[in-house]
Scaffold this motif. Structure first.
Motif, short mmCIF file in Angstrom:
data_model
loop_
_atom_site.label_atom_id
_atom_site.label_comp_id
_atom_site.label_asym_id
_atom_site.label_seq_id
_atom_site.Cartn_x
_atom_site.Cartn_y
_atom_site.Cartn_z
N GLU A 44 0.82 -1.18 0.09
CA GLU A 44 0.08 0.00 -0.05
C GLU A 44 0.81 1.16 0.05
O GLU A 44 0.46 2.19 -0.71
N VAL A 45 1.94 1.32 0.90
CA VAL A 45 2.95 2.54 0.76
C VAL A 45 3.56 2.61 -0.66
O VAL A 45 3.64 3.63 -0.85
N PHE A 82 8.03 3.53 4.71
CA PHE A 82 7.69 2.17 4.82
C PHE A 82 7.67 1.50 6.35
O PHE A 82 6.81 0.96 7.02
N LYS A 83 8.79 2.26 7.17
CA LYS A 83 8.98 1.55 8.63
C LYS A 83 7.91 2.38 9.05
O LYS A 83 7.29 1.92 10.30
N GLY A 84 7.55 3.65 9.28
CA GLY A 84 6.74 4.43 10.03
C GLY A 84 5.27 4.15 9.93
O GLY A 84 4.47 3.85 10.65
N THR A 85 4.87 4.03 8.68
CA THR A 85 3.37 3.63 8.42
C THR A 85 3.15 2.17 8.62
O THR A 85 2.11 2.00 9.35
N SER A 86 4.03 1.29 8.57
CA SER A 86 3.79 -0.10 9.15
C SER A 86 3.97 -0.37 10.49
O SER A 86 3.17 -1.14 11.17
N ILE A 89 0.19 1.21 11.77
CA ILE A 89 -0.86 0.21 11.63
C ILE A 89 -0.66 -0.96 12.39
O ILE A 89 -1.78 -1.40 12.95
N LEU A 90 0.45 -1.58 12.33
CA LEU A 90 0.52 -3.10 12.99
C LEU A 90 0.52 -2.79 14.69
O LEU A 90 -0.18 -3.76 15.18
N ARG A 91 1.10 -1.80 15.09
CA ARG A 91 0.87 -1.75 16.47
C ARG A 91 -0.43 -1.39 16.95
O ARG A 91 -0.75 -1.75 17.92
N ILE A 100 7.13 -5.07 22.78
CA ILE A 100 8.45 -4.33 22.62
C ILE A 100 8.14 -2.85 22.73
O ILE A 100 7.12 -2.28 22.28
N PRO A 101 9.18 -1.94 22.87
CA PRO A 101 9.20 -0.58 23.09
C PRO A 101 8.59 0.15 21.85
O PRO A 101 8.13 1.23 21.85
N SER A 102 9.05 -0.18 20.65
CA SER A 102 8.74 0.12 19.49
C SER A 102 8.75 -0.95 18.49
O SER A 102 9.68 -1.74 18.70
N LEU A 103 8.06 -0.91 17.48
CA LEU A 103 8.13 -1.90 16.34
C LEU A 103 9.70 -2.23 15.76
O LEU A 103 10.19 -3.30 15.77
N TRP A 104 9.98 -1.33 15.34
CA TRP A 104 11.22 -1.24 14.43
C TRP A 104 12.54 -0.43 15.05
O TRP A 104 12.39 0.53 15.88
N THR A 105 13.81 -1.10 15.01
CA THR A 105 15.11 -0.44 15.46
C THR A 105 15.09 0.82 14.82
O THR A 105 14.37 0.97 13.61
N ARG A 106 15.77 1.63 15.09
CA ARG A 106 15.95 2.90 14.60
C ARG A 106 17.11 2.63 13.17
O ARG A 106 17.36 3.74 12.15
N SER A 107 17.85 1.61 13.17
CA SER A 107 18.78 1.42 12.06
C SER A 107 17.96 0.87 10.79
O SER A 107 17.11 -0.04 10.94
#
Length: 129
Positions: A44-45, A82-86, A89-91, A100-107
């Motif tokens: 979608e993104v 990609f990371k921000g939108t997903s 939505i997923l959370r 987990i504190p956030s879905l994705w690592t910052r790297s």
């Protein structure tokens, strides 16, 4: 892919990126319904921004994405979308992802590919499935 370079109607661009990113703490949360929904969201993104996903492999603890984007967007902007939108939505849709504190690592990892190495990148991603 449409040409989006202002004032350059005769320019043609084909920038292809291989991105790899992981959930926070390398948690193995990208499986089942979460993986299926992640795939939908990533497509979608891409559609929203007129980017083309060439290959996608979602593993329980990381994602490989091979995508063609236009030159209006720097790689950090593409992965941010990609990371921000997903993550958002997923959370919202899967309560257990709040463990987990956030879905994705910052790297993330990104590389560009040319015609010669494109098949190698595609084969590598397909071999991850």
């Amino acid at each position: 892919m449409k040409n989006h370079i202002a004032g350059a109607a005769r320019a043609a661009c084909a920038v292809k990126y291989h991105f790899v990113w992981c959930p926070k703490r390398r948690a193995s949360v990208l499986k089942g319904a979460v993986a299926n929904r992640l795939e939908e969201v990533l497509h979608e993104v891409a559609e929203e921004h007129e980017w083309e996903i060439g290959s996608l492999a979602i593993r329980p603890d990381h994602v490989h994405l091979f995508v063609q984007a236009d030159t209006r967007h720097a790689p950090y902007q593409v992965i941010h979308r990609f990371k921000g939108t997903s993550a958002h939505i997923l959370r919202d849709e899967f309560d257990h992802l709040h463990k987990i504190p956030s879905l994705w690592t910052r790297s993330y990892f990104v590389s560009t590919t040319g015609k010669v190495s494109e098949q190698v990148a595609r084969q590598y991603i397909e071999d991850q499935s």
